[in-house]
Write a protein that holds these residues in place. Structure first.
Motif, PDB file in Angstrom:
ATOM      1  N   SER A 119       0.560  -0.849  -0.026  1.00  0.00           N
ATOM      2  CA  SER A 119      -0.309   0.381  -0.009  1.00  0.00           C
ATOM      3  C   SER A 119       0.585   1.033   0.066  1.00  0.00           C
ATOM      4  CB  SER A 119      -1.510  -0.168   1.177  1.00  0.00           C
ATOM      5  OG  SER A 119      -1.948  -1.603   1.186  1.00  0.00           O
ATOM      6  N   LEU A 120       0.582   2.456  -0.560  1.00  0.00           N
ATOM      7  CA  LEU A 120       1.046   3.376  -0.441  1.00  0.00           C
ATOM      8  C   LEU A 120      -0.092   4.901  -0.308  1.00  0.00           C
ATOM      9  CD1 LEU A 120       3.901   3.738  -2.755  1.00  0.00           C
ATOM     10  CD2 LEU A 120       4.009   3.803  -0.819  1.00  0.00           C
ATOM     11  N   ARG A 121       0.375   5.368   0.270  1.00  0.00           N
ATOM     12  CA  ARG A 121      -1.260   6.604   0.185  1.00  0.00           C
ATOM     13  C   ARG A 121      -0.371   7.900  -0.669  1.00  0.00           C
ATOM     14  NH1 ARG A 121      -4.345  10.259   4.643  1.00  0.00           N
ATOM     15  NH2 ARG A 121      -2.038  11.458   5.564  1.00  0.00           N
ATOM     16  N   LEU A 122      -0.811   9.071  -1.491  1.00  0.00           N
ATOM     17  CA  LEU A 122       0.069   9.739  -2.073  1.00  0.00           C
ATOM     18  C   LEU A 122      -0.890  11.015  -1.711  1.00  0.00           C
ATOM     19  CD1 LEU A 122      -0.339   8.432  -5.692  1.00  0.00           C
ATOM     20  CD2 LEU A 122       1.392   8.426  -3.896  1.00  0.00           C
ATOM     21  N   SER A 123      -0.895  12.812  -1.819  1.00  0.00           N
ATOM     22  CA  SER A 123      -1.317  13.892  -1.350  1.00  0.00           C
ATOM     23  C   SER A 123      -0.623  14.534  -1.874  1.00  0.00           C
ATOM     24  CB  SER A 123      -0.060  13.753   0.467  1.00  0.00           C
ATOM     25  OG  SER A 123      -0.829  12.909   1.335  1.00  0.00           O
ATOM     26  N   CYS A 124      -1.584  14.819  -2.381  1.00  0.00           N
ATOM     27  CA  CYS A 124      -1.611  16.004  -2.949  1.00  0.00           C
ATOM     28  C   CYS A 124      -1.365  17.698  -2.155  1.00  0.00           C
ATOM     29  CB  CYS A 124      -2.327  15.900  -4.231  1.00  0.00           C
ATOM     30  SG  CYS A 124      -2.586  17.184  -5.406  1.00  0.00           S
ATOM     31  N   ARG A 125      -1.016  18.742  -1.777  1.00  0.00           N
ATOM     32  CA  ARG A 125      -1.444  19.791  -1.537  1.00  0.00           C
ATOM     33  C   ARG A 125      -1.817  21.307  -2.255  1.00  0.00           C
ATOM     34  NH1 ARG A 125       0.229  22.792   3.202  1.00  0.00           N
ATOM     35  NH2 ARG A 125      -1.213  24.199   3.596  1.00  0.00           N
ATOM     36  N   ALA A 126      -3.126  21.448  -2.269  1.00  0.00           N
ATOM     37  CA  ALA A 126      -3.371  22.694  -3.032  1.00  0.00           C
ATOM     38  C   ALA A 126      -3.161  23.933  -2.576  1.00  0.00           C
ATOM     39  CB  ALA A 126      -4.797  22.258  -3.147  1.00  0.00           C
ATOM     40  N   ILE A 127      -2.471  24.575  -3.148  1.00  0.00           N
ATOM     41  CA  ILE A 127      -2.032  26.009  -2.716  1.00  0.00           C
ATOM     42  C   ILE A 127      -3.164  27.293  -3.469  1.00  0.00           C
ATOM     43  CG2 ILE A 127      -0.350  28.017  -2.078  1.00  0.00           C
ATOM     44  CD1 ILE A 127       1.413  25.224  -2.302  1.00  0.00           C
ATOM     45  N   GLY A 128      -3.894  28.163  -2.639  1.00  0.00           N
ATOM     46  CA  GLY A 128      -4.843  28.376  -3.516  1.00  0.00           C
ATOM     47  C   GLY A 128      -6.048  28.692  -2.355  1.00  0.00           C
ATOM     48  N   ASP A 134      -9.528  16.583   2.433  1.00  0.00           N
ATOM     49  CA  ASP A 134      -9.229  17.226   3.190  1.00  0.00           C
ATOM     50  C   ASP A 134      -9.544  18.580   2.805  1.00  0.00           C
ATOM     51  OD1 ASP A 134      -8.877  18.696   5.767  1.00  0.00           O
ATOM     52  OD2 ASP A 134      -8.209  16.727   6.258  1.00  0.00           O
ATOM     53  N   SER A 135     -10.903  19.430   3.396  1.00  0.00           N
ATOM     54  CA  SER A 135     -11.010  20.688   2.879  1.00  0.00           C
ATOM     55  C   SER A 135     -10.269  21.962   4.081  1.00  0.00           C
ATOM     56  CB  SER A 135     -12.294  21.536   2.400  1.00  0.00           C
ATOM     57  OG  SER A 135     -12.570  20.510   1.602  1.00  0.00           O
ATOM     58  N   ASP A 136     -10.065  21.344   5.038  1.00  0.00           N
ATOM     59  CA  ASP A 136      -9.662  22.369   6.062  1.00  0.00           C
ATOM     60  C   ASP A 136      -8.142  22.063   5.711  1.00  0.00           C
ATOM     61  OD1 ASP A 136     -11.626  20.946   8.867  1.00  0.00           O
ATOM     62  OD2 ASP A 136     -11.548  22.579   7.313  1.00  0.00           O
ATOM     63  N   GLU A 137      -7.356  20.807   5.269  1.00  0.00           N
ATOM     64  CA  GLU A 137      -5.846  20.950   5.070  1.00  0.00           C
ATOM     65  C   GLU A 137      -5.850  21.161   3.745  1.00  0.00           C
ATOM     66  OE1 GLU A 137      -3.686  20.662   7.738  1.00  0.00           O
ATOM     67  OE2 GLU A 137      -4.845  20.654   8.887  1.00  0.00           O
ATOM     68  N   ALA A 138      -6.774  21.204   2.963  1.00  0.00           N
ATOM     69  CA  ALA A 138      -6.177  21.652   1.495  1.00  0.00           C
ATOM     70  C   ALA A 138      -6.027  20.288   0.577  1.00  0.00           C
ATOM     71  CB  ALA A 138      -5.698  23.099   1.050  1.00  0.00           C
ATOM     72  N   THR A 139      -5.879  19.809   1.166  1.00  0.00           N
ATOM     73  CA  THR A 139      -5.049  18.346   0.477  1.00  0.00           C
ATOM     74  C   THR A 139      -5.822  17.022  -0.345  1.00  0.00           C
ATOM     75  OG1 THR A 139      -3.230  18.974   1.953  1.00  0.00           O
ATOM     76  CG2 THR A 139      -3.164  16.665   1.722  1.00  0.00           C
ATOM     77  N   THR A 195      -9.489  29.001  -3.414  1.00  0.00           N
ATOM     78  CA  THR A 195     -10.673  28.020  -3.541  1.00  0.00           C
ATOM     79  C   THR A 195     -10.614  26.578  -4.525  1.00  0.00           C
ATOM     80  OG1 THR A 195      -9.599  28.250  -6.519  1.00  0.00           O
ATOM     81  CG2 THR A 195     -10.665  29.907  -5.922  1.00  0.00           C
ATOM     82  N   TYR A 196      -9.625  26.130  -3.599  1.00  0.00           N
ATOM     83  CA  TYR A 196      -9.472  24.308  -3.017  1.00  0.00           C
ATOM     84  C   TYR A 196     -10.533  23.954  -3.264  1.00  0.00           C
ATOM     85  CZ  TYR A 196      -8.665  19.803  -1.575  1.00  0.00           C
ATOM     86  OH  TYR A 196      -8.663  18.266  -1.471  1.00  0.00           O
ATOM     87  N   GLY A 197     -11.514  24.524  -2.371  1.00  0.00           N
ATOM     88  CA  GLY A 197     -13.117  23.463  -1.769  1.00  0.00           C
ATOM     89  C   GLY A 197     -13.862  23.740  -2.720  1.00  0.00           C
ATOM     90  N   THR A 198     -13.613  24.789  -3.580  1.00  0.00           N
ATOM     91  CA  THR A 198     -14.495  24.649  -5.206  1.00  0.00           C
ATOM     92  C   THR A 198     -14.429  23.974  -6.565  1.00  0.00           C
ATOM     93  OG1 THR A 198     -14.430  26.719  -4.333  1.00  0.00           O
ATOM     94  CG2 THR A 198     -14.889  26.594  -6.743  1.00  0.00           C
ATOM     95  N   PHE A 199     -13.123  23.086  -6.253  1.00  0.00           N
ATOM     96  CA  PHE A 199     -13.148  22.992  -7.743  1.00  0.00           C
ATOM     97  C   PHE A 199     -13.452  21.227  -7.321  1.00  0.00           C
ATOM     98  CE2 PHE A 199     -12.761  26.155 -10.158  1.00  0.00           C
ATOM     99  CZ  PHE A 199     -12.067  27.032  -9.138  1.00  0.00           C
ATOM    100  N   CYS A 200     -13.754  20.357  -8.510  1.00  0.00           N
ATOM    101  CA  CYS A 200     -13.855  18.928  -9.175  1.00  0.00           C
ATOM    102  C   CYS A 200     -12.247  18.602  -8.762  1.00  0.00           C
ATOM    103  CB  CYS A 200     -14.106  18.162 -10.691  1.00  0.00           C
ATOM    104  SG  CYS A 200     -13.460  16.618 -11.300  1.00  0.00           S
ATOM    105  N   MET A 201     -11.395  17.204  -7.725  1.00  0.00           N
ATOM    106  CA  MET A 201     -10.272  17.205  -8.399  1.00  0.00           C
ATOM    107  C   MET A 201      -9.981  15.845  -8.544  1.00  0.00           C
ATOM    108  SD  MET A 201      -8.699  19.804  -6.709  1.00  0.00           S
ATOM    109  CE  MET A 201      -7.312  19.067  -6.818  1.00  0.00           C
ATOM    110  N   ALA A 202      -8.669  15.228  -8.799  1.00  0.00           N
ATOM    111  CA  ALA A 202      -8.504  14.194  -9.501  1.00  0.00           C
ATOM    112  C   ALA A 202      -7.153  13.359  -9.556  1.00  0.00           C
ATOM    113  CB  ALA A 202      -9.590  13.762 -11.158  1.00  0.00           C
TER     114      ALA A 202
END
Length: 126
Positions: free
Chosen positions: A17-26, A72-77, A28-35
């Motif tokens: 197993s692995l867990r990938l993370s993607c930190r969003a800087i900006g 995670d909207s709080d962490e923008a991740t 408007t993170y919570g606004t969009f579809c993410m993939a």
């Protein structure tokens, strides 16, 4: 516009197993579809999973029941939990931010996304 920074890639044996993370800087993170997408040399970038603003998820058939996308909207991740990894999951993985709060039916089409991370390598050995 978002700046996306992936982390969490690495090498693992088949079945691991692995867990990938993607930190969003900006802001408007919570606004969009993410993939999450992935790409191997010589092939087109392929959609792995998407998640809408309300948490609705969609997966490629090849990863259903093994991968879980979450945000995670709080962490923008954005996260991708990958279990029962297979050799064929080896690829560079990218996160992407879409144009709308919902993910369109063509969610696996790269043209539906405005912003991309730099990619993180996942290598699964037998």
């Amino acid at each position: 516009q978002l700046r996306l920074v992936e982390s969490g890639g690495g090498s693992v044996e088949s079945g691991g197993s692995l867990r990938l993370s993607c930190r969003a800087i900006g802001n408007t993170y919570g606004t969009f579809c993410m993939a999450w997408f992935r790409q191997v040399p010589g092939k087109a970038r392929a959609g792995v999973a998407s998640i809408e603003r309300d948490g609705t998820t969609t997966y490629a058939d090849s990863v259903k029941d093994r991968f879980t996308i979450s945000r995670d909207s709080d962490e923008a991740t954005l996260y991708l939990q990958m279990n029962s990894l297979k050799v064929e999951d080896t690829a560079t993985y990218y996160c992407a931010a879409g144009k709308y709060g919902y993910c369109p039916g063509s969610w696996s089409n790269m043209n539906e996304y405005n912003d991309w991370g730099q990619g993180t390598q996942v290598t699964v050995s037998s």
